[in-house]
Design a protein around this motif. Structure first.
Motif, PDB file in Angstrom:
ATOM      1  N   HIS A 176       0.865  -1.183   0.000  1.00  0.00           N
ATOM      2  CA  HIS A 176       0.000   0.000   0.000  1.00  0.00           C
ATOM      3  C   HIS A 176       0.903   1.236   0.000  1.00  0.00           C
ATOM      4  O   HIS A 176       1.685   1.430   0.940  1.00  0.00           O
ATOM      5  N   GLY A 177       0.807   2.042  -1.054  1.00  0.00           N
ATOM      6  CA  GLY A 177       1.573   3.282  -1.100  1.00  0.00           C
ATOM      7  C   GLY A 177       1.046   4.285  -0.089  1.00  0.00           C
ATOM      8  O   GLY A 177      -0.162   4.383   0.142  1.00  0.00           O
ATOM      9  N   THR A 178       1.938   5.036   0.540  1.00  0.00           N
ATOM     10  CA  THR A 178       1.521   5.924   1.641  1.00  0.00           C
ATOM     11  C   THR A 178       1.592   7.411   1.292  1.00  0.00           C
ATOM     12  O   THR A 178       1.260   8.248   2.133  1.00  0.00           O
ATOM     13  N   ARG A 179       1.982   7.746   0.075  1.00  0.00           N
ATOM     14  CA  ARG A 179       2.174   9.165  -0.249  1.00  0.00           C
ATOM     15  C   ARG A 179       0.885   9.974  -0.118  1.00  0.00           C
ATOM     16  O   ARG A 179       0.920  11.175   0.180  1.00  0.00           O
ATOM     17  N   ARG A 180      -0.270   9.335  -0.383  1.00  0.00           N
ATOM     18  CA  ARG A 180      -1.556  10.043  -0.276  1.00  0.00           C
ATOM     19  C   ARG A 180      -2.219   9.859   1.085  1.00  0.00           C
ATOM     20  O   ARG A 180      -3.339  10.302   1.297  1.00  0.00           O
ATOM     21  N   LEU A 181      -1.518   9.190   1.984  1.00  0.00           N
ATOM     22  CA  LEU A 181      -2.091   8.894   3.300  1.00  0.00           C
ATOM     23  C   LEU A 181      -1.320   9.565   4.428  1.00  0.00           C
ATOM     24  O   LEU A 181      -1.915  10.193   5.308  1.00  0.00           O
ATOM     25  N   TRP A 182       0.010   9.409   4.418  1.00  0.00           N
ATOM     26  CA  TRP A 182       0.839   9.947   5.504  1.00  0.00           C
ATOM     27  C   TRP A 182       1.949  10.835   4.963  1.00  0.00           C
ATOM     28  O   TRP A 182       2.584  10.493   3.964  1.00  0.00           O
ATOM     29  N   CYS A 237      -3.386  12.681   5.225  1.00  0.00           N
ATOM     30  CA  CYS A 237      -3.582  13.432   3.976  1.00  0.00           C
ATOM     31  C   CYS A 237      -4.907  13.104   3.283  1.00  0.00           C
ATOM     32  O   CYS A 237      -5.286  13.796   2.346  1.00  0.00           O
ATOM     33  N   SER A 238      -5.592  12.053   3.706  1.00  0.00           N
ATOM     34  CA  SER A 238      -6.786  11.575   2.996  1.00  0.00           C
ATOM     35  C   SER A 238      -8.070  12.074   3.662  1.00  0.00           C
ATOM     36  O   SER A 238      -8.396  11.677   4.788  1.00  0.00           O
ATOM     37  N   ILE A 239      -8.798  12.928   2.954  1.00  0.00           N
ATOM     38  CA  ILE A 239     -10.076  13.439   3.466  1.00  0.00           C
ATOM     39  C   ILE A 239     -11.070  12.299   3.619  1.00  0.00           C
ATOM     40  O   ILE A 239     -11.815  12.216   4.604  1.00  0.00           O
ATOM     41  N   ALA A 284      -8.889  19.268   8.926  1.00  0.00           N
ATOM     42  CA  ALA A 284      -8.851  19.552   7.480  1.00  0.00           C
ATOM     43  C   ALA A 284      -9.682  18.540   6.692  1.00  0.00           C
ATOM     44  O   ALA A 284      -9.153  17.737   5.929  1.00  0.00           O
ATOM     45  N   LEU A 285     -10.998  18.619   6.890  1.00  0.00           N
ATOM     46  CA  LEU A 285     -11.902  17.627   6.304  1.00  0.00           C
ATOM     47  C   LEU A 285     -12.393  18.013   4.907  1.00  0.00           C
ATOM     48  O   LEU A 285     -13.219  17.302   4.324  1.00  0.00           O
ATOM     49  N   GLY A 286     -11.894  19.114   4.357  1.00  0.00           N
ATOM     50  CA  GLY A 286     -12.266  19.490   2.996  1.00  0.00           C
ATOM     51  C   GLY A 286     -13.701  19.993   2.927  1.00  0.00           C
ATOM     52  O   GLY A 286     -14.364  20.197   3.936  1.00  0.00           O
TER      53      GLY A 286
END
Length: 257
Positions: free
Chosen positions: A125-131, A202-204, A231-233
């Motif tokens: 699982h890539g984490t760039r968009r998560l952490w 990082c993920s809304i 930061a819930l967008g």
């Protein structure tokens, strides 16, 4: 004959039941000539091309992952459902099937990992968009499994981090119902850790889904969270196709939930 000093160094670098790649062993000071001789004498046993173990080693998924963590250039940890299972918080432990081990890292896993005849199936699982990278480096959100005495431990996510990682896969690989059952059992999460992780995440989608599920079960820690700081967008988020809009967090969820 193998050089005695180099042989002793190899035994320190490559304990029984762990693995190592040829490039990594070279970076630790063992010469290519020595490594080739060690393979010829069967002191080193190839697991796949360029990846070795020592004689009489017993490969386990924990040993393979602990070895990977030791050699990796970027942090790799066990997370999501596997981390919850290590804490005894999983609900659907596979019986008789090859376990799926969920690994989290900013970079893709090395190709040799998929070629090893391992007693597990590794899923990246890539984490760039998560952490953010800083959180991936932060050991206070990891726990350690001392899978074997005197060997490097296995790093895995604490439950607070693991549940957020798992929610990133809803509904593609984890169902809403399964996530809801897991959340039901998470009575003892740390609101302090959750607060930091929800601010960093990082993920809304993950944050809103977590808050909705947490609100359903009203655990004692829930009232200590501060959603206005996460930061819930803005706008609606489609998570469950054909679902119903949940008004508080503006996500679509299954109609029967």
């Amino acid at each position: 004959m193998l050089n005695t000093e180099a042989r002793q160094q190899l035994q320190k670098l490559l304990p029984l039941d762990m693995i190592a790649t040829k490039p990594w062993l070279e970076t630790q000071g063992l010469s290519l000539h020595f490594l080739d001789n060690a393979v010829r004498s069967q002191t080193l046993i190839p697991v796949v091309a360029g990846v070795y173990t020592r004689q009489e080693a017993r490969l386990s998924w924990k040993g393979i992952v602990a070895s990977l963590q030791r050699m990796a250039d970027v942090p790799v940890h066990v997370g999501g459902l596997t981390a919850l299972e290590l804490e005894g918080l999983g609900h659907y432990l596979s019986k008789g099937n090859t376990p799926r081990v969920h690994l989290y890292s900013a970079e893709m896993l090395p190709r040799w990992l998929a070629r090893i005849d391992a007693p597990a199936q590794f899923e990246w699982h890539g984490t760039r968009r998560l952490w953010p990278e800083t959180l991936m480096q932060d050991k206070q959100y990891l726990r350690q499994d001392s899978w074997q005495a005197s060997l490097p431990p296995l790093d895995y996510s604490c439950p607070e981090k693991a549940i957020l990682e798992l929610l990133a896969t809803v509904p593609n690989t984890i169902s809403f119902e399964h996530a809801d059952q897991l959340m039901q059992g998470l009575h003892n999460l740390s609101p302090r850790k959750l607060d930091v992780l929800l601010k960093a995440c990082c993920s809304i989608k993950v944050k809103r889904l977590f808050l909705w599920l947490a609100g359903r079960h009203q655990h004692a820690w829930f009232k200590h969270l501060t959603p206005e700081q996460y930061a819930l967008g803005s706008g609606k988020r489609l998570i469950a196709k054909g679902g119903k809009l949940e008004p508080t967090w503006q996500i679509t969820v299954p109609k029967d939930m």
